[in-house]
Design a protein around this motif. Structure first.
Motif, mmCIF file in Angstrom:
data_model
loop_
_atom_site.group_PDB
_atom_site.id
_atom_site.type_symbol
_atom_site.label_atom_id
_atom_site.label_comp_id
_atom_site.label_asym_id
_atom_site.label_seq_id
_atom_site.Cartn_x
_atom_site.Cartn_y
_atom_site.Cartn_z
ATOM 1 N N ILE A 163 17.306 27.707 3.558
ATOM 2 C CA ILE A 163 16.806 27.782 2.095
ATOM 3 C C ILE A 163 16.297 29.402 2.045
ATOM 4 C CG2 ILE A 163 15.108 27.421 0.437
ATOM 5 C CD1 ILE A 163 14.721 24.601 1.598
ATOM 6 N N LEU A 212 13.605 19.421 1.731
ATOM 7 C CA LEU A 212 12.536 19.839 2.737
ATOM 8 C C LEU A 212 11.582 18.535 2.805
ATOM 9 C CD1 LEU A 212 10.979 23.135 2.146
ATOM 10 C CD2 LEU A 212 11.979 22.311 4.332
ATOM 11 N N ASN A 235 8.128 25.794 -4.911
ATOM 12 C CA ASN A 235 7.354 26.918 -4.951
ATOM 13 C C ASN A 235 7.452 27.824 -3.564
ATOM 14 O OD1 ASN A 235 6.408 26.910 -7.617
ATOM 15 N ND2 ASN A 235 4.974 25.445 -6.774
ATOM 16 N N PHE A 236 7.923 28.910 -3.369
ATOM 17 C CA PHE A 236 8.329 29.405 -2.162
ATOM 18 C C PHE A 236 7.019 30.084 -1.497
ATOM 19 C CE2 PHE A 236 11.556 30.305 -5.185
ATOM 20 C CZ PHE A 236 12.710 29.796 -4.282
ATOM 21 N N ASN A 237 6.612 29.492 -0.241
ATOM 22 C CA ASN A 237 5.729 29.797 0.572
ATOM 23 C C ASN A 237 6.233 30.052 1.945
ATOM 24 O OD1 ASN A 237 3.161 29.632 -1.018
ATOM 25 N ND2 ASN A 237 3.991 27.847 -1.649
ATOM 26 N N TYR A 238 7.337 30.363 2.229
ATOM 27 C CA TYR A 238 7.610 30.811 3.507
ATOM 28 C C TYR A 238 7.856 32.258 3.763
ATOM 29 C CZ TYR A 238 11.883 30.434 0.652
ATOM 30 O OH TYR A 238 12.971 30.477 -0.180
ATOM 31 N N PHE A 294 16.599 22.924 -3.370
ATOM 32 C CA PHE A 294 15.024 23.404 -3.201
ATOM 33 C C PHE A 294 14.764 24.003 -4.778
ATOM 34 C CE2 PHE A 294 11.826 26.639 -2.868
ATOM 35 C CZ PHE A 294 10.864 25.827 -2.131
ATOM 36 N N LYS A 347 4.339 25.542 3.948
ATOM 37 C CA LYS A 347 3.633 25.710 2.618
ATOM 38 C C LYS A 347 4.797 25.340 1.656
ATOM 39 C CE LYS A 347 -0.294 26.323 4.595
ATOM 40 N NZ LYS A 347 -0.603 27.540 4.752
ATOM 41 N N SER A 348 6.116 25.680 2.012
ATOM 42 C CA SER A 348 7.137 25.378 0.834
ATOM 43 C C SER A 348 7.123 23.941 0.321
ATOM 44 C CB SER A 348 8.500 25.918 1.086
ATOM 45 O OG SER A 348 8.295 27.351 1.659
ATOM 46 N N ARG A 382 6.100 34.425 10.901
ATOM 47 C CA ARG A 382 5.518 34.691 9.577
ATOM 48 C C ARG A 382 3.859 34.691 10.095
ATOM 49 N NH1 ARG A 382 4.427 29.976 6.434
ATOM 50 N NH2 ARG A 382 5.515 28.381 7.169
ATOM 51 N N GLU A 437 14.027 25.075 6.060
ATOM 52 C CA GLU A 437 13.267 26.183 5.461
ATOM 53 C C GLU A 437 13.997 27.521 5.651
ATOM 54 O OE1 GLU A 437 8.585 27.023 5.271
ATOM 55 O OE2 GLU A 437 9.508 28.271 6.700
ATOM 56 N N GLU A 461 2.315 35.279 6.508
ATOM 57 C CA GLU A 461 1.216 34.486 6.546
ATOM 58 C C GLU A 461 0.049 35.336 7.172
ATOM 59 O OE1 GLU A 461 -0.027 30.795 6.760
ATOM 60 O OE2 GLU A 461 1.504 30.396 5.369
#
Lengths: 326, 326, 326, 326, 326, 326
Positions: A293, B271, A319-322, A316, B184-185, A109, A290, A325
């Motif tokens: 999830i 996580l 907030n999803f941030n995977y 989990f 970031k998650s 990413r 990660e 990028e």
């Protein structure tokens, strides 16, 4: 228009679609009349479906389709026993130039270019001339770099994507830098060099064709040994490379799985080796969580199923941030 | 002048010395004549020696000297069976104001004040109001802070020094910050809060008198449970603290040893918990390596003996930087 | 008439039936014509079957049926691919007053009332005033008792039934009494108190809706910790409760799984703790064997399949006495 | 006349003796008068004793004696605290030509020359031209052969003697031949070649000075890796050596400890590798038992003490045949 | 008057004493003059001390004293290097009729006669005629009973005393009765019979001379196998003993250590076998804790040292009731 | 003509066939009309297929067909859901004289007669008169020999064929002879006798009807114990058989799995026992590899799937020589 398998599954019965798919499995079957037909299992990175080429032309050579081929198909959605099982009206082997390999294997990413630049900066910061030369001999060699940038760091457990090796390498380097700042007795150059080279054998342990698989050499020898052999060869080309420095560097690589039961023939016995082993474990385990999830929950919250290697389900609700990028 | 035991060992036979020492062991013995004398084992942080109070005054009460006392002695060096075994001419119990406790237990090599300021800055950076309040309730409480700043993070394996808990806590926080930036998650506030609180039970698990020992409560319950109980009590005082946030925070603390066999009743399943567990392992193992090298090699290079817990000897031929940082 | 799934499986094709069932799984599917139908997996405590609502009324809202609902259905038996797969002509959500929850989850084979009386007698026999008060604060509290009497002691391995926690608690108490009579150095009151409280966290670790499941809190924290937190809160309300008694009691609870790998953060280190841990293992393992035999063999003799947790098949050729005792 | 330590221990008090001994430990001590004297621990392969150089000449430089030196001494037997502790009247460093190294380290009980001839015959029987060439490149190289013939196969566990590596190598080859005759699918040449090369890294893992010790490289990298690196280098010099043959050969070497916990980074995954691993275990374990019996029982029968690595005591009441075979 | 070693240690220097002692170790030493003297280590169940026969008569045959002998000595207390080391003026081998063996090995704290009566009552309660006959054939056989009543149940870990096997057997029987009352599917007669016979091989596994030791047969075969062989022989003498009953009984005995790593070749696979295994573990572990507390703390409270097999220190602050019950 | 299942799978739809098959599973099913039909799973050593007896005669008794029967059938090939599922027009129970049992279970690839002769020669070479007599009492007893020659050495892991026990026994004997030649302290007669008898309990642990299964006695007691019981009985019939020889022989048998976790109640503690344990491991593991390769790859090269017990996939690219040797 190239359709993803996840999309096909939600199309109404009867809808036409086309696209490129990877053949996971193929069999020639016979109708009761004796006429042959083709039963396939097709995949892309979003999933897997069975499909039938029910009425191939009389003169079609069905034997040319093999596991591992990418094919272009045209078909329509049908259901069989309450599952989607499309029937195809056309199928042909695809040329590798026709399709985008990202349909079959995901990519890191982070931007590969930006990450590689970061890596080069790190190499530039190395002061020990022998270690710097060693790293340059790897990373100023275009043919090696090309393979390195594409390599995954795993097949299933973590960083199983194009550029995964690079992403993981940088993740480990960052943690090692943090630790080296606090513990001043660590030989920072040795540690960072070991962090950069610790997994390079994965370049040959894995093979990306359309999907990721392990090579016979990879299964029989493993990246710990293979990385060491690669490093040894390069070191032998550098005049005056100190023998004890070579031994300490190889020790870091050979022991970086930390424990015998994780496949390290030696346990870490130096400050640098022990730092590398724990930093590697940290980055790969968090990434593995990660990815599990993401794979299991998508955009939902709650519990995943039990992870086959970590032996726990994962919770989990954040907030999803995977996502991407780049 | 207060002499260290390491110094006494290199004094010529017959030399007089004086100083404060910790009684590791004491026995009343008898001469053949039936007269009593005192056999002691004395220690400070540089080592241990036997000593004899060979001719106490007739009316001396020998029973007042107990294991755990600090005494002031005057004596001269003698050898017995090729080892140093001083004879004392004077011994008395010392008042705790007379001697410097640093003679008996070492201190974190970083400044405690500066480190505590760093910790307060980290707490200040927490945005989640409940977690911030929770941390403030601990770290704005002078009586808790006083104990916290003195507490060690261990008795033998790592950070066995005054301020060791603070030093270790910051080490773990730094690694967690590095990881949270990449992934970031991760709920960064939850992770950092858990990192700060993960070992606070050690405040009551260990007891520093003159040396570090474990309390009965510490051996029977352990800091994983004790930290959780302390956190639970503080949370119960905060109105509206979300139940699920409490559960996730306690899970991080309870699972931070990572594996059942290391005493975690639960394996990490979020996580944040998995990050904390691996960051804790990394910081404490590297510190444990460093302390073993320091203890075994002093200013030499080469191999230490096998570490009783890590089960390897350690090799060190680098530059020593584990001295004072203040 | 409410039919059990075990009965449906032996009905001739075409027979009509009706009854209440738990929805394990539900999907909206489509006929080739595009018309929707419902595919369900229904269960009660005797088993599981697939079923189809093949022709729902045009205006039916199929989305109201969810996993976890209990529904009332009318249908007839059909076979599909040699298995029973009834077709339903009617289905509606059931009100919890309509059906008997015993259809979905079994109950302890001992009378809950009689067992609770036995438990109260045991509490009455405690002489230590602090421990007695503590137990009374739990078991004279109706709202806690109501939950306690219903709670299971497990989901799959042992005592997975309503009242299972009570049954298991008494089983452990009986064994502890036997041992305390022989070993007079055991603090019998402490042991019996610990035996009664050791699993109370299961009241919140499990959730009985229609079937037994584990709560998120239960999976993240576990009943060892949860029991301790509950006991700590009650102890804090009792004036003068001795701190060392609290520590010894919590130690018994925290260590009652006996080994790290079974989830105890501490191994038993007192006579009472070691007795409790082995008594708990004995009662739960024998019950687990009995339940596996019952589930696998019913009224037959011979070998069960391998038990997933005990890792052996079990042989039984004796007389069946694990039926109702009430 | 050169006296063995075993003999000194049975000499009457006061008897004079002389001989060559290895210094295990040395310290400069001081008499009460301040005069220095030397305290030594001397050894040969029959045992260890303390000794004192009580009255060295005024101008003697005591600092020249170091751990690892061989010295010639003249002294007489004295007892101290019921143990033998000779006093020396003369001591000087010995020249390596003066003494027979067999006094300090034992030798294989088989003739090294005969065994090496057997090994060459085995090499001669290899038909695969690449494997034969590879073996010849090692064993027709005098400088390598010289080291190989002297190398031990271990330091404590098995074949800890000069020529031990050769003896063990032949033992493994014999077992492999027996198995290859029964199992015709085994590639006999590959297996025998792997058997001959599997431990060659021990040539550099151990160091025989006067006694056997492990090198820093040996402890950090281990003979599994070191053997592979040596084989890889030789293979790279052979034109046309098939890559897959190299991989299979390296796999045999890398996996020959059989299990991760014994330090193999890979478990055996081919017929040849699994045969080698079990043949190696068989020969080394039986030899380890034999050496332990010999060391512990001498010419007696009965029980040895528990073996530190095999974790059992050994019972022997048979006929002794582990003496010299030459 | 027969003095205990514990008493000798507190006698003033010079006091005369006499008594019977066990020779743990004996060596013939020489004075500087060449005259021989005897160095002994003497023991009884209260401890161990060194002693010297400093001036034996010229014509004394020192070689007649052997490890394992009981001797009668007269001597006086001396100190050497701050420890007690008596000098003897008389020593002779004792006749076994002269001394009380209880001086050397402790006895079960319960009355052996009363316990044996309890055991006979339990046997009387068995209804299955084959099992009853089997038990009677053992326990109505005086020569077996004589050995059984004396046998210990262990050498160090638990019930290491005369009558220990009987005490442990009854302890296990009591727990099994408790469990069999609750679990009605258990074949109570089979379970109780197995409980009585499970350890009978210990009659030959251990040897009580003056102290407890393991026989060669015991170390090579173990009581699990030896018990089975004894039971098989007795069963073969009973006409019509059902084969399946024999198999189930042997299975209970063979599997009663519960796990492979505790030396059971089979894991428990029946209700009776699993009950026996856990009841055995419970009784022996609690007894092992009690014995460790008694040995380490005597009449004090606090922490014992770490138990070598249980791998924990033990905490005891209760009331002592592990003394004599008779 | 008797057809193999592997052949049926490649026959065109509609082709008639006949043959003898083993019933793995049988169920009486009903057509929608209520008419019963039979659903079977048939097997021989080449595989497994489902089959239907779709239209049995009205008066047929379908209940006579049971799992474990061998039946003669006539049918024709049909496909159902893309798999072969023949319909039968005739089925009857076969008499054991009609069919060749080799269709259902494979046989050792070596001639049983020749192997047995080799075994008798080995027995003849034993010089110890007691061991020779013991072996003769087993192998000159026709009824035992008949069972021995037929017995397999396993059900799934290795030597799972008729004559497998004989083949494995000789394999182990050969390795032991090789080792005994090198290690002269080994009691060769004891070792070879133990090698011959080590697995004889398998004669009763397994049951060959048409296929191999384990007996209840086998699962509850295991061949280690059963072999010892058989040997003990025979020894008891030989006058003057030395007790210590019996103990050493039984120890070899009881400990031949080498480790507790492999089901040995004792670890090897003699030279002979340790040799046997490692020789047994070597022969059975290599054979297990060979059988897995054969089963998985047939005549292909490449990777097998992961072996369930060895926990690795196996790579084979050699020449196939595991066919018939007779």
């Amino acid at each position: 228009m190239d359709t993803y398998i996840r999309e096909i599954c939600s199309l109404p019965v009867g809808t036409e679609f086309e696209g490129f798919f990877f053949i996971e499995h193929v069999e020639i079957k016979k109708h009761r009349t004796g006429e042959p037909y083709l039963k396939l299992i097709l995949s892309d990175k979003t999933g897997t479906i069975p499909a039938l080429w029910w009425k191939p032309p009389k003169d079609a050579d069905l034997t040319i389709f093999q596991r591992g081929d990418v094919v272009f198909v045209v078909g329509h959605v049908e259901h069989f026993q309450q599952s989607v099982q499309p029937k195809l009206k056309e199928i042909r082997k695809a040329d590798s130039k026709e399709f985008d390999s990202k349909k079959f294997i995901s990519e890191s990413r982070f931007s590969i270019e930006e990450q590689f630049n970061s890596l080069l900066e790190v190499i530039d910061s190395i002061e020990n001339p022998f270690l710097k030369k060693l790293l340059e001999n790897f990373f100023y060699d275009d043919s090696f770099v090309k393979k390195f940038l594409k390599a995954p760091a795993g097949k299933t457990i973590h960083h199983a994507c194009i550029g995964g090796l690079l992403e993981h390498t940088l993740g480990v380097v960052e943690i090692c830098e943090t630790v080296a700042k606090r513990f001043k007795s660590i030989d920072r150059d040795l540690l960072i060099c070991a962090a950069i080279l610790h997994d390079i054998g994965k370049v040959y342990e894995y093979e990306i064709d359309v999907t990721i698989s392990r090579t016979t050499e990879g299964i029989l020898l493993g990246h710990l040994y293979m990385s060491c052999e690669m490093v040894t060869k390069k070191i032998d080309e550098i005049e005056g490379f100190p023998h004890d420095l070579k031994v300490k560097l190889l020790h870091c690589i050979l022991s970086h799985h930390g424990e015998y039961e994780h496949g390290s023939p030696k346990k870490p016995k130096t400050l640098e080796a022990v730092t590398l082993a724990y930093a590697d474990a940290l980055d790969s385990r968090v990434k593995g969580f990660e990815e599990h999830i993401e794979r299991e929950l998508g955009t939902n919250k709650g519990w995943t199923r039990r992870h086959f290697a970590f032996e726990v389900p994962i919770f989990f609700d954040g907030n999803f941030n995977y996502g991407e990028e780049k």
